[in-house]
Design a protein around this motif. Structure first.
Motif, PDB file in Angstrom:
ATOM      1  N   GLY A  10       0.954  -1.221  -0.213  1.00 59.40           N
ATOM      2  CA  GLY A  10       0.112   0.003  -0.282  1.00 59.40           C
ATOM      3  C   GLY A  10       1.248   1.399   0.087  1.00 59.40           C
ATOM      4  O   GLY A  10       0.330   2.103  -0.537  1.00 59.40           O
ATOM      5  N   MET A  11       1.943   0.768   0.556  1.00 60.66           N
ATOM      6  CA  MET A  11       3.128   2.639   0.950  1.00 60.66           C
ATOM      7  C   MET A  11       4.137   2.498  -0.307  1.00 60.66           C
ATOM      8  O   MET A  11       4.796   3.006  -0.296  1.00 60.66           O
ATOM      9  CB  MET A  11       3.559   2.603   1.730  1.00 60.66           C
ATOM     10  N   GLY A  12       3.987   1.140  -1.433  1.00 63.26           N
ATOM     11  CA  GLY A  12       5.345   1.091  -2.410  1.00 63.26           C
ATOM     12  C   GLY A  12       6.552   0.533  -2.207  1.00 63.26           C
ATOM     13  O   GLY A  12       7.236   0.784  -2.856  1.00 63.26           O
ATOM     14  N   LEU A  13       6.586   0.162  -0.319  1.00 65.65           N
ATOM     15  CA  LEU A  13       7.957  -0.398  -0.004  1.00 65.65           C
ATOM     16  C   LEU A  13       7.436  -2.200  -0.952  1.00 65.65           C
ATOM     17  O   LEU A  13       8.548  -2.563  -1.205  1.00 65.65           O
ATOM     18  CB  LEU A  13       7.745  -0.128   1.331  1.00 65.65           C
ATOM     19  N   ALA A  14       6.412  -2.313  -1.282  1.00 63.12           N
ATOM     20  CA  ALA A  14       6.579  -3.577  -1.727  1.00 63.12           C
ATOM     21  C   ALA A  14       5.690  -3.134  -3.463  1.00 63.12           C
ATOM     22  O   ALA A  14       5.104  -2.556  -3.107  1.00 63.12           O
ATOM     23  CB  ALA A  14       6.165  -4.720  -1.153  1.00 63.12           C
ATOM     24  N   ASP A  15       6.344  -3.826  -4.086  1.00 62.01           N
ATOM     25  CA  ASP A  15       5.745  -3.292  -5.639  1.00 62.01           C
ATOM     26  C   ASP A  15       4.995  -4.197  -6.263  1.00 62.01           C
ATOM     27  O   ASP A  15       3.902  -3.302  -7.126  1.00 62.01           O
ATOM     28  CB  ASP A  15       7.149  -2.699  -6.731  1.00 62.01           C
ATOM     29  N   ARG A  16       4.523  -5.503  -5.821  1.00 61.62           N
ATOM     30  CA  ARG A  16       3.885  -6.497  -6.295  1.00 61.62           C
ATOM     31  C   ARG A  16       4.161  -7.619  -5.453  1.00 61.62           C
ATOM     32  O   ARG A  16       5.332  -7.904  -4.204  1.00 61.62           O
ATOM     33  CB  ARG A  16       4.568  -7.536  -7.159  1.00 61.62           C
ATOM     34  N   PRO A  17       2.680  -7.953  -4.811  1.00 61.35           N
ATOM     35  CA  PRO A  17       2.927  -9.459  -4.296  1.00 61.35           C
ATOM     36  C   PRO A  17       2.909 -10.349  -5.621  1.00 61.35           C
ATOM     37  O   PRO A  17       3.232 -10.508  -6.663  1.00 61.35           O
ATOM     38  CB  PRO A  17       1.979 -10.204  -3.778  1.00 61.35           C
ATOM     39  N   GLY A  18       3.531 -11.146  -4.930  1.00 59.09           N
ATOM     40  CA  GLY A  18       4.582 -13.030  -5.734  1.00 59.09           C
ATOM     41  C   GLY A  18       5.235 -13.685  -5.352  1.00 59.09           C
ATOM     42  O   GLY A  18       5.645 -12.892  -4.130  1.00 59.09           O
TER      43      GLY A  18
END
Length: 239
Positions: A163-171
């Motif tokens: 939600g904050m952009g610390l992670a870019d994609r789930p996977g």
């Protein structure tokens, strides 16, 4: 300690200290530093970093964290990753705590699985991270989340990080590798130029100007134009 596999233009580095939840020690920091250089020299266009087992990287190995030699190796490696001319993707397959979050943000993109967690709990253990770490966290996730990480010692789960952009994609790791292969088809000189600007400082102005000129003078520019005219996918060679 560090597994290295090559899948065409993509190199995958796997931290292999599963008994220590892939905590970084002196030897592993040095191994990562050397392995990314070997990968680039061998023609890798994208590098994926992940951890063995159920943790990405649980932090610094506290048995050696207080030594200057370790700190030099850790920060030398992290800053080196940020300056590499190829993109790096962190496949965050579990906890990325302390130096694990630092390793993840030294990569350019982050794919997080459902058990991913991010935190830099230095306020809980009396340690400190360098200014690059805190400023990079703020640049990526925003000033508010960076303050929550650094001042309130919060830990963010995967959905919060997304939600904050610390992670870019789930996977998963497979998803990260698939994304790496997509990116590997792009123009290498352009990617290197973009990364230089995104990760650079005012001291890099001359290098940025030279990179800009090199992109526009490259054979890849002509290949891109030819591919558009011929209605085909371009084959970039990075020259």
């Amino acid at each position: 300690m560090l597994g290295v596999t090559t899948d065409g233009p993509v190199t995958v580095l796997e931290l292999q200290r599963e008994d220590r939840r892939n905590a970084l020690n002196l030897e592993l920091c040095r191994a990562i530093h050397a392995a990314v250089d070997d990968a680039v020299a061998g023609g890798a266009r994208v590098i994926v970093v992940t951890g063995q087992g159920t943790a990405f990287c649980s932090g610094a190995d506290l048995g050696g964290v207080y030594g200057d030699e370790f700190l030099d190796a850790l920060y030398g490696m992290l800053h080196h990753l940020a300056k590499l001319p190829v993109p790096l993707i962190a496949a965050v397959n579990g906890a990325a705590i302390g130096a694990g979050t630092q390793l993840a943000i030294a990569c350019d993109l982050r794919v997080a699985d459902e058990k991913a967690a991010f935190g830099v709990p230095t306020a809980r253990n009396g340690l400190a991270v360098d200014a690059w770490t805190i400023r990079t966290l703020s640049d990526i996730a925003g000033a508010g989340p960076a303050r929550r990480l650094m001042l309130a010692a919060e830990t963010f789960d995967r959905d919060t990080a997304l939600g904050m952009g610390l992670a870019d994609r789930p996977g998963t790791l497979d998803d990260a590798i698939a994304w790496a292969h997509e990116i590997a088809e792009f123009a290498p000189l352009t990617l290197a130029h973009n990364k230089l600007i995104l990760n650079g400082s005012p001291d890099d102005d001359a290098a940025i100007d030279a990179s800009f000129d090199a992109v526009w003078a490259s054979a890849d520019v002509r290949e891109g134009a030819a591919a558009r005219a011929e209605k085909r996918t371009p084959k970039f060679e990075g020259r």
